[in-house]
Scaffold this active site. Structure first.
Site, PDB file in Angstrom:
ATOM      1  N   ASP A 155     -13.782 -18.333  23.158  1.00  0.00           N
ATOM      2  CA  ASP A 155     -12.482 -18.988  23.164  1.00  0.00           C
ATOM      3  C   ASP A 155     -11.514 -18.351  24.160  1.00  0.00           C
ATOM      4  OD1 ASP A 155     -13.480 -20.655  21.263  1.00  0.00           O
ATOM      5  OD2 ASP A 155     -12.337 -19.835  19.584  1.00  0.00           O
ATOM      6  N   SER A 199     -19.354 -15.472  17.805  1.00  0.00           N
ATOM      7  CA  SER A 199     -19.458 -16.781  18.457  1.00  0.00           C
ATOM      8  C   SER A 199     -18.111 -17.376  18.835  1.00  0.00           C
ATOM      9  CB  SER A 199     -20.186 -17.759  17.519  1.00  0.00           C
ATOM     10  OG  SER A 199     -19.465 -17.931  16.313  1.00  0.00           O
ATOM     11  N   CYS A 200     -17.003 -16.756  18.439  1.00  0.00           N
ATOM     12  CA  CYS A 200     -15.692 -17.386  18.653  1.00  0.00           C
ATOM     13  C   CYS A 200     -14.805 -16.660  19.663  1.00  0.00           C
ATOM     14  CB  CYS A 200     -14.960 -17.517  17.323  1.00  0.00           C
ATOM     15  SG  CYS A 200     -15.733 -18.685  16.186  1.00  0.00           S
ATOM     16  N   LEU A 201     -14.481 -15.387  19.386  1.00  0.00           N
ATOM     17  CA  LEU A 201     -13.492 -14.715  20.218  1.00  0.00           C
ATOM     18  C   LEU A 201     -13.862 -14.670  21.699  1.00  0.00           C
ATOM     19  CD1 LEU A 201     -12.098 -14.050  17.546  1.00  0.00           C
ATOM     20  CD2 LEU A 201     -11.755 -11.723  18.378  1.00  0.00           C
TER      21      LEU A 201
END
Length: 331
Positions: free
Chosen positions: A283, A278-280
């Site tokens: 972002d 869910s982040c890399l």
């Protein structure tokens, strides 16, 4: 300290439970009544190792959940905004952040004492100062730097082990509009002794978060590009290539007793099927889009994303060259 946290999701609830663990009085605010009820029963609404134990230990004493944002904010000294920032492929959606800022600002109207508002959501550089701060001033009728402080405190949590990451941080980044705000945030993190604490302005704190994830994504795509070349050439084992790279003194340190310690960063310097979660991806794409909007294209990070998008298919193609069928194959 008395803290309020807006958003009882993955970041907000873990932060609230961990702040309670170190002695703060915490109110977690969420619009979902079912989630509020579960938290107040000591039940974790999300899976995080160790979270439910913290809830059971502190709910009813130092930790509670509520839907009453105004009451929670007014009863606290510091408010963290930890709401979601979805990414639509072009830019992050600040809708939840904007609404939280308006609601917190309204709660601060006529409060009569200094308060600190901290953005903990992952937001692109400039959001805290250029979006959140004006909304707080408009809704509160007060002035930032006089009636309240505005700060930015990025999270560095890994899903599944977020409690451990919060309780045993490798760093604490504290952004603030002024020294008073930074000092207040430093007091909130005072129980975390012997941890490097880095104070800076809000915009830089926002960029530290994005850069931290972008460099990990870059290492992964770099490793996969090397791995793809090794596969194409034949006779070159990328696992051994990377093992040889890891032996460099840049990545492996020899201690006084002769023991050799390899830096954890090398786990991102191994070829595989790419990065997800869910982040890399979110972002890195958001940072690329933000750069383009600012007139500064980011071709390196754009390539990192493109390599990652193609990598799962590249892995399948390599398997198809090695096996007659992939049906029932365990890899």
């Amino acid at each position: 300290m008395k803290l309020s946290i807006i958003g009882a999701g993955y970041v907000g609830l873990v932060s609230g439970a961990c702040f309670a663990e170190v002695g703060h009085d915490v109110a977690c605010v969420d619009v979902d009544q079912n989630k509020v009820d579960r938290v107040n029963r000591g039940e974790a609404p999300i899976h995080e190792d160790g979270l439910e134990a913290l809830l059971r230990r502190h709910v009813g004493t130092r930790l509670r959940a509520t839907r009453d944002l105004a009451a929670a904010v007014r009863a606290s000294e510091m408010t963290f905004i930890a709401v979601g920032t979805p990414f639509d492929g072009k830019r992050i959606d600040l809708g939840y952040v904007r609404q939280a800022a308006r609601d917190v600002g309204a709660a601060l109207r006529d409060l009569g004492r200094y308060h600190v508002v901290v953005v903990k959501s992952t937001v692109v550089p400039g959001t805290t100062d250029d979006v959140v701060r004006p909304l707080l001033e408009e809704a509160s009728g007060g002035r930032a730097g006089v009636d309240f402080g505005v700060g930015m405190n990025p999270e560095f949590l890994t899903e599944g082990v977020a409690v451990r990451d919060f309780m045993e941080p490798d760093r604490i980044v504290i952004g603030g509009m002024d020294e008073r705000t930074i000092a207040a945030l430093a007091r909130a993190y005072a129980p975390f002794r012997n941890v490097p604490t880095f104070g800076t302005n809000n915009k830089t704190a926002e960029m530290i978060k994005y850069t931290s994830n972008a460099v990990l994504a870059t290492l992964i795509s770099f490793s996969n590009e090397v791995g793809n070349l090794c596969a194409r050439l034949g006779g070159v084992d990328v696992v051994e290539v990377m093992q040889g790279v890891h032996l460099a003194r840049y990545f492996t340190t020899t201690l006084a007793d002769g023991a050799r310690v390899t830096a954890p960063i090398t786990s991102f310097l191994d070829a595989g099927c790419g990065f997800g979660g869910s982040c890399l991806p979110k972002d890195v794409k958001a940072l690329v889009a933000h750069g383009e909007a600012a007139g500064q294209p980011m071709p390196l990070l754009d390539t990192v994303i493109q390599i990652n998008l193609k990598q799962p298919q590249r892995v399948i193609e390599m398997l198809e060259r090695s096996f007659a069928t992939l049906r029932g194959l365990k890899v």
